[in-house]
Design a protein around this motif. Sequence first.
Motif, PDB file in Angstrom:
ATOM      1  N   PRO A  13       2.708 -38.673  35.507  1.00 34.44           N
ATOM      2  CA  PRO A  13       2.981 -38.541  34.068  1.00 34.44           C
ATOM      3  C   PRO A  13       3.588 -39.854  33.565  1.00 34.44           C
ATOM      4  N   TRP A  14       3.277 -40.199  32.317  1.00 29.45           N
ATOM      5  CA  TRP A  14       3.784 -41.458  31.739  1.00 29.45           C
ATOM      6  C   TRP A  14       4.968 -41.243  30.794  1.00 29.45           C
ATOM      7  N   GLY A  15       5.442 -40.000  30.725  1.00 26.66           N
ATOM      8  CA  GLY A  15       6.633 -39.761  29.900  1.00 26.66           C
ATOM      9  C   GLY A  15       6.338 -39.265  28.496  1.00 26.66           C
ATOM     10  N   GLY A  16       5.150 -38.707  28.278  1.00 26.24           N
ATOM     11  CA  GLY A  16       4.839 -38.129  26.956  1.00 26.24           C
ATOM     12  C   GLY A  16       3.975 -39.044  26.113  1.00 26.24           C
ATOM     13  N   VAL A  17       3.589 -38.523  24.950  1.00 27.45           N
ATOM     14  CA  VAL A  17       2.590 -39.228  24.122  1.00 27.45           C
ATOM     15  C   VAL A  17       3.112 -40.526  23.516  1.00 27.45           C
ATOM     16  N   ASN A  18       4.425 -40.716  23.501  1.00 31.53           N
ATOM     17  CA  ASN A  18       4.967 -41.934  22.884  1.00 31.53           C
ATOM     18  C   ASN A  18       5.012 -43.130  23.825  1.00 31.53           C
ATOM     19  N   TYR A  19       4.357 -42.996  24.985  1.00 30.60           N
ATOM     20  CA  TYR A  19       4.437 -44.080  25.975  1.00 30.60           C
ATOM     21  C   TYR A  19       3.922 -45.406  25.422  1.00 30.60           C
ATOM     22  N   LEU A  42       4.307 -46.802  22.448  1.00 28.70           N
ATOM     23  CA  LEU A  42       4.994 -47.379  21.287  1.00 28.70           C
ATOM     24  C   LEU A  42       5.523 -48.791  21.562  1.00 28.70           C
ATOM     25  N   ASP A  43       5.931 -49.057  22.794  1.00 30.44           N
ATOM     26  CA  ASP A  43       6.447 -50.397  23.116  1.00 30.44           C
ATOM     27  C   ASP A  43       5.295 -51.338  23.452  1.00 30.44           C
ATOM     28  N   ASP A  44       5.480 -52.646  23.105  1.00 32.99           N
ATOM     29  CA  ASP A  44       4.421 -53.616  23.418  1.00 32.99           C
ATOM     30  C   ASP A  44       4.205 -53.723  24.920  1.00 32.99           C
ATOM     31  N   VAL A  45       5.331 -53.692  25.653  1.00 32.56           N
ATOM     32  CA  VAL A  45       5.249 -53.749  27.111  1.00 32.56           C
ATOM     33  C   VAL A  45       5.923 -52.496  27.659  1.00 32.56           C
ATOM     34  N   PHE A  46       5.162 -51.741  28.472  1.00 37.01           N
ATOM     35  CA  PHE A  46       5.677 -50.472  28.985  1.00 37.01           C
ATOM     36  C   PHE A  46       6.577 -50.733  30.192  1.00 37.01           C
ATOM     37  N   ASN A  47       7.805 -50.234  30.104  1.00 34.43           N
ATOM     38  CA  ASN A  47       8.780 -50.456  31.165  1.00 34.43           C
ATOM     39  C   ASN A  47       8.609 -49.404  32.270  1.00 34.43           C
ATOM     40  N   LEU A  48       8.063 -49.837  33.387  1.00 38.61           N
ATOM     41  CA  LEU A  48       7.781 -48.897  34.486  1.00 38.61           C
ATOM     42  C   LEU A  48       9.052 -48.410  35.175  1.00 38.61           C
ATOM     43  N   LYS A  49      10.155 -49.155  34.952  1.00 39.98           N
ATOM     44  CA  LYS A  49      11.427 -48.718  35.565  1.00 39.98           C
ATOM     45  C   LYS A  49      11.946 -47.456  34.910  1.00 39.98           C
ATOM     46  N   THR A  50      11.630 -47.288  33.621  1.00 41.14           N
ATOM     47  CA  THR A  50      12.164 -46.128  32.896  1.00 41.14           C
ATOM     48  C   THR A  50      11.096 -45.056  32.653  1.00 41.14           C
ATOM     49  N   MET A  51       9.956 -45.200  33.327  1.00 37.15           N
ATOM     50  CA  MET A  51       8.902 -44.184  33.207  1.00 37.15           C
ATOM     51  C   MET A  51       9.473 -42.834  33.673  1.00 37.15           C
ATOM     52  N   LEU A  52       9.123 -41.758  32.925  1.00 40.19           N
ATOM     53  CA  LEU A  52       9.665 -40.432  33.230  1.00 40.19           C
ATOM     54  C   LEU A  52       8.543 -39.445  33.589  1.00 40.19           C
ATOM     55  N   PRO A  53       8.782 -38.521  34.493  1.00 40.88           N
ATOM     56  CA  PRO A  53      10.043 -38.274  35.192  1.00 40.88           C
ATOM     57  C   PRO A  53      10.230 -39.131  36.446  1.00 40.88           C
ATOM     58  N   TYR A  54       9.224 -39.945  36.821  1.00 37.27           N
ATOM     59  CA  TYR A  54       9.346 -40.741  38.041  1.00 37.27           C
ATOM     60  C   TYR A  54       9.184 -42.208  37.683  1.00 37.27           C
ATOM     61  N   SER A  55      10.107 -43.035  38.134  1.00 33.85           N
ATOM     62  CA  SER A  55       9.985 -44.476  37.895  1.00 33.85           C
ATOM     63  C   SER A  55       8.974 -45.049  38.890  1.00 33.85           C
ATOM     64  N   ILE A  56       8.570 -46.273  38.630  1.00 34.30           N
ATOM     65  CA  ILE A  56       7.630 -46.936  39.553  1.00 34.30           C
ATOM     66  C   ILE A  56       8.252 -47.031  40.945  1.00 34.30           C
ATOM     67  N   LYS A  57       9.574 -47.186  40.994  1.00 37.46           N
ATOM     68  CA  LYS A  57      10.253 -47.287  42.290  1.00 37.46           C
ATOM     69  C   LYS A  57      10.154 -45.970  43.057  1.00 37.46           C
ATOM     70  N   ASP A  58      10.364 -44.855  42.343  1.00 36.44           N
ATOM     71  CA  ASP A  58      10.249 -43.539  42.995  1.00 36.44           C
ATOM     72  C   ASP A  58       8.867 -43.387  43.639  1.00 36.44           C
ATOM     73  N   ILE A  59       7.846 -43.768  42.882  1.00 35.86           N
ATOM     74  CA  ILE A  59       6.471 -43.551  43.348  1.00 35.86           C
ATOM     75  C   ILE A  59       6.126 -44.527  44.479  1.00 35.86           C
ATOM     76  N   HIS A  60       6.471 -45.795  44.255  1.00 38.00           N
ATOM     77  CA  HIS A  60       6.140 -46.806  45.271  1.00 38.00           C
ATOM     78  C   HIS A  60       6.868 -46.525  46.587  1.00 38.00           C
ATOM     79  N   SER A  61       8.118 -46.110  46.497  1.00 35.85           N
ATOM     80  CA  SER A  61       8.880 -45.826  47.728  1.00 35.85           C
ATOM     81  C   SER A  61       8.202 -44.732  48.546  1.00 35.85           C
ATOM     82  N   ALA A  62       7.638 -43.755  47.854  1.00 34.62           N
ATOM     83  CA  ALA A  62       6.998 -42.637  48.568  1.00 34.62           C
ATOM     84  C   ALA A  62       5.650 -43.026  49.174  1.00 34.62           C
ATOM     85  N   CYS A  63       5.000 -44.049  48.596  1.00 33.53           N
ATOM     86  CA  CYS A  63       3.616 -44.378  48.992  1.00 33.53           C
ATOM     87  C   CYS A  63       3.485 -45.658  49.806  1.00 33.53           C
ATOM     88  N   LYS A  64       4.525 -46.466  49.889  1.00 36.40           N
ATOM     89  CA  LYS A  64       4.327 -47.858  50.291  1.00 36.40           C
ATOM     90  C   LYS A  64       3.883 -48.077  51.736  1.00 36.40           C
TER      91      LYS A  64
END
Length: 251
Positions: free
Chosen positions: A172-178, A180-202
């Motif tokens: 999930p990218w955190g809802g339809v407002n993902y 709105l920002d010019d650059v999407f911050n993957l650190k604050t992606m909800l409910p899982y940050s890029i770190k949460d996902i990468h740590s599980a898959c790396k």
Amino acid sequence: MTRQPADHEIGALSSSQDAESKTFPLTDECHHYQLREDVPWDIQKYWEQRYSIFSMYDEGIYMTDDAWFGVTPEPVAVQVAKDLAESTPTSKTVVIDIFAGAGGNAIAFALSDRWSTVIAVEKNPSVIACAQHNAEIYGVSDRITWINDDCFSYLKKIKPYSSETVIFASPPWGGVNYSLDDVFNLKTMLPYSIKDIHSACKTMDSALYLPRTSDLKQIARLAPEGKKVEVVQYCMQGASKALVAYIPAAA
Ligand SMILES: C[S@@+](CC[C@H](N)C(=O)[O-])C[C@H]1O[C@@H](n2cnc3c(N)ncnc32)[C@H](O)[C@@H]1O
């Protein structure tokens, strides 16, 4: 030559005890909308694009209302499946779609005939029921192992088999407002940050399906030492729908 996983390996990959079942029944949350007036207002624009999302929509595709916001359109899913197949060494024969949703990507992986095992993990029972039903329509439900579980728990269980496995993750990218920002911050992606996902898959090669405006510097930091990450933008009718970051396993 491609090695087929032994039965006991597939068993281990798919064993999540009570969470796994052969058939997940459709629930009251699963719908096949045929008339615009039946479609909730906030998903009407997605329903208008239903044939770009699933070309076989009229055969009886089912979705939960939330699943419309995150499903990968079929032409993109097919191209991602082709690219993942071509970029992965033939020694890897298992692909796990850890956020399977309504099945857009899992169906395309199964249709590609590249993988001896396609595993679809989805934590919402209504959504996995839709995915399984949709895969049936595309004739590939029995080529997919369906796991109704939290993907982070599931990934911990399969660690010993990681050398032959590739992960596909469309979180999930955190809802339809993902967007709105010019650059999407993957650190604050909800409910899982890029770190949460990468740590599980790396420990495995992974392909992450992310917003098209994702911060490329944050993605670049996921590259293991001495290896490169490839980022591909996937477009339909001249507009990017998403990017996929192809990340090699850490040593
Ligand atoms: C963006 S959608 C995936 C869409 C999918 N690629 C498709 O084409 O239909 C993300 C899905 O991940 C599921 N999900 C969220 N957290 C999860 C978790 N921890 N484990 C498994 N599934 C999860 C959600 O229920 C949702 O269906």
